[in-house]
Design a protein around this motif. Structure first.
Motif, PDB file in Angstrom:
ATOM      1  N   TYR A 200       0.903  -1.331  -0.059  1.00 14.34           N
ATOM      2  CA  TYR A 200      -0.022   0.010  -0.180  1.00 14.34           C
ATOM      3  C   TYR A 200       0.817   1.266   0.117  1.00 14.34           C
ATOM      4  CZ  TYR A 200      -3.814   2.922   1.364  1.00 14.34           C
ATOM      5  OH  TYR A 200      -4.982   3.616   1.298  1.00 14.34           O
ATOM      6  N   GLY A 201       2.071   1.126   0.720  1.00 14.67           N
ATOM      7  CA  GLY A 201       2.836   2.453   0.808  1.00 14.67           C
ATOM      8  C   GLY A 201       3.623   2.473  -0.533  1.00 14.67           C
ATOM      9  N   SER A 252      -3.661   2.574   5.754  1.00 16.52           N
ATOM     10  CA  SER A 252      -4.205   3.998   5.512  1.00 16.52           C
ATOM     11  C   SER A 252      -3.424   4.888   6.266  1.00 16.52           C
ATOM     12  CB  SER A 252      -5.792   4.075   5.573  1.00 16.52           C
ATOM     13  OG  SER A 252      -6.086   3.670   7.053  1.00 16.52           O
ATOM     14  N   SER A 253      -2.904   4.514   7.426  1.00 13.43           N
ATOM     15  CA  SER A 253      -2.600   5.720   8.093  1.00 13.43           C
ATOM     16  C   SER A 253      -1.032   6.023   8.077  1.00 13.43           C
ATOM     17  CB  SER A 253      -2.430   5.099   9.819  1.00 13.43           C
ATOM     18  OG  SER A 253      -1.902   6.142  10.606  1.00 13.43           O
ATOM     19  N   PRO A 254      -0.804   7.283   7.886  1.00 19.71           N
ATOM     20  CA  PRO A 254       0.671   7.844   8.031  1.00 19.71           C
ATOM     21  C   PRO A 254       1.634   7.352   9.098  1.00 19.71           C
ATOM     22  CG  PRO A 254      -0.793   9.498   7.337  1.00 19.71           C
ATOM     23  CD  PRO A 254      -1.780   8.294   7.995  1.00 19.71           C
ATOM     24  N   LEU A 255       0.910   7.137  10.236  1.00 19.57           N
ATOM     25  CA  LEU A 255       1.533   6.685  11.537  1.00 19.57           C
ATOM     26  C   LEU A 255       2.249   5.324  11.346  1.00 19.57           C
ATOM     27  CD1 LEU A 255      -0.786   7.835  14.020  1.00 19.57           C
ATOM     28  CD2 LEU A 255       1.240   9.058  13.675  1.00 19.57           C
ATOM     29  N   SER A 256       1.756   4.331  10.254  1.00 19.31           N
ATOM     30  CA  SER A 256       1.987   3.094  10.086  1.00 19.31           C
ATOM     31  C   SER A 256       3.368   2.990   9.582  1.00 19.31           C
ATOM     32  CB  SER A 256       1.023   2.302   9.352  1.00 19.31           C
ATOM     33  OG  SER A 256       1.713   1.279   8.698  1.00 19.31           O
ATOM     34  N   ARG A 257       4.354   2.158  10.486  1.00 20.12           N
ATOM     35  CA  ARG A 257       5.820   2.011   9.903  1.00 20.12           C
ATOM     36  C   ARG A 257       5.734   1.191   8.553  1.00 20.12           C
ATOM     37  NH1 ARG A 257       8.174  -0.339  15.670  1.00 20.12           N
ATOM     38  NH2 ARG A 257       7.563   1.435  16.894  1.00 20.12           N
ATOM     39  N   ASN A 258       4.926   0.296   8.548  1.00 18.68           N
ATOM     40  CA  ASN A 258       5.118  -0.524   7.469  1.00 18.68           C
ATOM     41  C   ASN A 258       4.659   0.144   5.911  1.00 18.68           C
ATOM     42  OD1 ASN A 258       5.900  -3.204   8.192  1.00 18.68           O
ATOM     43  ND2 ASN A 258       4.421  -2.730   9.733  1.00 18.68           N
ATOM     44  N   ARG A 259       3.701   1.032   6.135  1.00 12.78           N
ATOM     45  CA  ARG A 259       3.241   1.746   5.046  1.00 12.78           C
ATOM     46  C   ARG A 259       4.218   2.839   4.888  1.00 12.78           C
ATOM     47  NH1 ARG A 259      -1.717   6.101   3.881  1.00 12.78           N
ATOM     48  NH2 ARG A 259      -0.463   7.784   2.926  1.00 12.78           N
ATOM     49  N   THR A 260       4.903   3.393   5.761  1.00 10.05           N
ATOM     50  CA  THR A 260       5.869   4.565   5.564  1.00 10.05           C
ATOM     51  C   THR A 260       7.085   3.967   4.729  1.00 10.05           C
ATOM     52  OG1 THR A 260       5.123   5.858   7.548  1.00 10.05           O
ATOM     53  CG2 THR A 260       7.361   6.209   6.713  1.00 10.05           C
ATOM     54  N   PHE A 261       7.526   2.703   5.424  1.00  4.23           N
ATOM     55  CA  PHE A 261       8.719   2.105   4.727  1.00  4.23           C
ATOM     56  C   PHE A 261       8.355   1.852   3.290  1.00  4.23           C
ATOM     57  CE2 PHE A 261      11.820  -1.164   4.120  1.00  4.23           C
ATOM     58  CZ  PHE A 261      12.914  -0.790   4.965  1.00  4.23           C
ATOM     59  N   GLY A 262       7.064   1.422   2.889  1.00  3.20           N
ATOM     60  CA  GLY A 262       6.598   1.233   1.639  1.00  3.20           C
ATOM     61  C   GLY A 262       6.796   2.247   0.700  1.00  3.20           C
ATOM     62  N   GLU A 263       6.364   3.289   1.391  1.00  2.00           N
ATOM     63  CA  GLU A 263       6.408   4.739   0.508  1.00  2.00           C
ATOM     64  C   GLU A 263       8.143   5.017  -0.124  1.00  2.00           C
ATOM     65  OE1 GLU A 263       4.327   7.971   1.918  1.00  2.00           O
ATOM     66  OE2 GLU A 263       3.007   6.778   3.106  1.00  2.00           O
ATOM     67  N   HIS A 264       8.800   4.437   1.103  1.00  2.00           N
ATOM     68  CA  HIS A 264      10.538   4.921   0.689  1.00  2.00           C
ATOM     69  C   HIS A 264      10.716   3.748  -0.582  1.00  2.00           C
ATOM     70  CE1 HIS A 264      11.693   7.697   3.789  1.00  2.00           C
ATOM     71  NE2 HIS A 264      10.859   7.153   4.496  1.00  2.00           N
TER      72      HIS A 264
END
Length: 333
Positions: A200-201, A252-264
């Motif tokens: 998702y990220g 869905s949350s920007p607080l999520s470490r896994n989503r944030t990691f995926g964005e990188h």
């Protein structure tokens, strides 16, 4: 009525927030921190300087860097360390456990090499029966709970009486726990959602729209449930808080470490660059390997997990991974 005594082993965001929940519910809590300076700050100032520094912890919370001291006399021993470090840590801690202490797992991962769930690692390493292990899982972003924003969770244990004891120990005006007997399903939902959140990220960073994101959540849930059913979980668990609820929050949350990691990763960074930028444990990065192995062992098709593993560990370009997902043979839903 006697006061619950709890040890929280791990002073990260979720361990710290959970210690606050326990104290707000009436327990006396000792946090074990790996570094003495973190433990000292919690004792002296009532805050964790490294995680949730703006949150004042209740007076019932103290801290130590001596695990034996934290565990001694504890009715509830809450395990909140990175999942891949559990076995080594618990081997050192097991001797301090009280004879009937309940071990509560906050960890959401599958062990590399063994493909064991965290409760299985606890049973094996601590030498305790499975009915003494409870699992907490659900849409539980630590910063929101520490800020006392309303949230629900699941306390899963094969012993319902013990699940109810843990439920009572963490019920507050802002935290509502439900009990469940399906430990396997709750743990699997918690582990796989981290992998789907990485996807998702990646999609978010690629500026893909809500259709793509809804597809990832829905098909991600489908592959989680497929694996769960193959292992013996109750399929209804995946429609609940520990399944869909946790998946939606983590994706869905920007607080999520896994989503944030995926964005990188979605911005073209390497695994090492993403790790350096986030500086926190994204459990899905390692767990995707173990989940992929578990799926292959049981002949379960998990295409999103397969592609996330390739992006994370084989250097596959996220755009190529997306093409691979979309060009799979069509079939019935």
């Amino acid at each position: 009525m006697t006061t619950t005594t709890a040890a929280v082993l791990g002073a990260g965001s979720w361990g710290t927030a959970f210690a606050k929940v326990l104290a707000d519910a009436g327990a006396d809590v000792t946090i074990w921190a790996r570094r003495e300076q973190v433990a000292a700050a919690i004792r002296e100032y009532g805050t964790n300087p490294d995680y949730l520094p703006a949150v004042r912890l209740p007076e019932r919370v103290t801290a130590t860097s001596d695990a034996g001291k934290a565990i001694a006399g504890a009715d509830l021993v809450v395990l909140a360390v990175p999942s891949q470090t559990l076995r080594g840590n618990l081997a050192n801690w097991a001797a301090f456990l009280e004879p009937d202490a309940t071990l509560v797992s906050l960890m959401k991962g599958i062990e590399l090499g063994t493909t064991k769930r965290m409760s299985e690692v606890v049973v094996e390493t601590a030498g305790v029966p499975a009915d003494r292990v409870a699992v907490v899982s659900g849409p539980n972003l630590a910063a929101e709970i520490a800020a006392e924003q309303p949230a629900a969770t699941v306390v899963a244990c094969i012993d319902m009486a013990r699940a109810t004891v843990v439920q009572r120990a963490v019920t507050t005006s802002y935290f509502r726990p439900y009990t469940n007997e399906d430990v396997l399903g709750c743990e699997l939902g918690g582990a796989v959602k981290n992998v789907i959140a990485l996807a998702y990220g990646i999609a978010t960073a690629m500026r893909l729209g809500d259709n793509t994101k809804a597809t990832l959540i829905t098909r991600g849930l489908a592959e989680t449930a497929r694996l769960g059913v193959a292992l013996g979980a109750d399929p209804l668990t995946f429609a609940g808080l520990a399944g869909l609820g946790d998946l939606v929050a983590t994706c869905s949350s920007p607080l999520s470490r896994n989503r944030t990691f995926g964005e990188h990763l979605g911005r073209g960074e390497t695994l090492e660059e993403a790790q350096a930028a986030t500086r926190q444990t994204a459990e899905g990065v390692k767990s995707c390997l173990a989940i992929r192995d578990l799926a292959r062992t049981h002949n379960v098709d998990m295409p999103i997990t397969e592609q996330v593993e390739k992006v994370c560990h084989e250097g596959v370009d996220p755009r190529k991974a997306l093409i691979a997902l979309m060009s799979r043979e069509t079939k019935a839903e």
